[in-house]
Design an enzyme around this catalytic site. Sequence first.
Site, mmCIF file in Angstrom:
data_model
loop_
_atom_site.group_PDB
_atom_site.id
_atom_site.type_symbol
_atom_site.label_atom_id
_atom_site.label_comp_id
_atom_site.label_asym_id
_atom_site.label_seq_id
_atom_site.Cartn_x
_atom_site.Cartn_y
_atom_site.Cartn_z
ATOM 1 C CB SER A 141 40.418 30.196 43.935
ATOM 2 O OG SER A 141 39.187 29.941 44.568
ATOM 3 C CD GLU A 142 35.422 29.882 40.339
ATOM 4 O OE1 GLU A 142 36.526 29.303 40.351
ATOM 5 O OE2 GLU A 142 34.331 29.277 40.308
#
Lengths: 211, 234
Positions: free
Chosen positions: A46-47
């Site tokens: 998840s960035e």
Amino acid sequence: MAWPRDDMARRAAAELRDGFYVNLGIGIPTLVSNFIPPGITVQLQSENGMLGMGPFPFEGDEDPDLINAGKQTITELSTTSYFDSAQSFGMIRGGHIDLSILGAMQVAENGDLANWMIPGRMVKGMGGAMDLVAGVKRVIVVMEHTARNQPKLLHRCTLPLTGKAVVDAVITDLGVFAIDGHGMSLIELAPGVSLDEIREKTEASFTVRPG
Amino acid sequence: MNKIYPDPRTALAGLLHDGMTIMSGGFGLCGIPELLIAAIRDSGITGLTVISNNAGIDGAGLGLLLETRQIRKMISSYVGENKLFEDLFLKGELELEFNPQGTLAERIRAGGAGIPAFFTKTGVGTLVAEGKETREFDGETYVMERGLAAELAIIHAWKADREGNLVYRKTARNFNPVMATAARVTVAEVEQLVEPGEMDPNCTHTPGIFVQRIVHGKSFEKRIEQRTVRKRDN
């Protein structure tokens, strides 16, 4: 019969390989995590700063400090790690993520991607999309084949680009296309979809493989 | 040297003026310096340039400073959750500079690390690269992006000691550590304040050198933007 959303996600999940680090975009790409094939372990990135994303929390267990890039509450796993945004995008830009699956407004036959702005409308921003398509080893687009009966697979994108020649494969409700230095080729048809139908709904030039 | 301040207003005293540039940590509403944002609203300073990945939502986070028209310009990667933002932007009352999220993070990292510019392949061939210098390295084209710094960074951390060593919690880390490095003065609001020796120095996220002022918050709202859950199997 074209693929419904879940089948598109299931088809995209077939691209996963054991040990992959994967970033999933918002929308149909998020559904891919529901169809990870048995025997395969992947770590979802998840960035906003997390590897090893777990499922949504049980009611009452939501943690405001634990969200995904869509700002949804999620959970951690025993393999989870957290990091800051610069390191997160260092791993994206630096080519350490194996696969990015994301949505699109338009894809061109050379792999150009447009998925962040429509001129004349309020632009929300590109978020991490430009970094993902520039840096991740393999980029797969999952999208409806057409929008309001207009083709989304084009000779050239008419919308502002997210990245140039960045898309490796496109999975639509009608079939699967591969894109490489030689152009676009149709490699799979959804059940009940004819070659004629897909030709009619596609502006991009493509070859059919196997011939 | 005392870095501990009794409340958000005092922690920002002497640091604020009209037209200044402020970095504000967080991703969505996660890990935002909510007490310090409220204190900036109460200070009434205007004409601000705010560097933040997002712009809050209506009624929370940086949305508070949009309501009061204190922000002149945002440097962000995504502002989609804010209706007021859209209205102000379309009326021309708000300037907006979009950066790809990773470029924004690296610009801030570079700004804090003494790197005036760097080359990235993110955005090559797109609107983001227009008017910027490009160069080829090993057969691939890269675009030059500048380091980014600010007069003030406001950040949120989980734990601090009196030296200003910080630890963040889960995904509330996000932009906070890089912003702490890239401003002339960094003010951290923290949920827990501990005595020296109580934090494991092997696990420090931000060393105290990057933190000039600390305020220990009494209570935080920590609003959830998208509450998503699954049902318990009974």
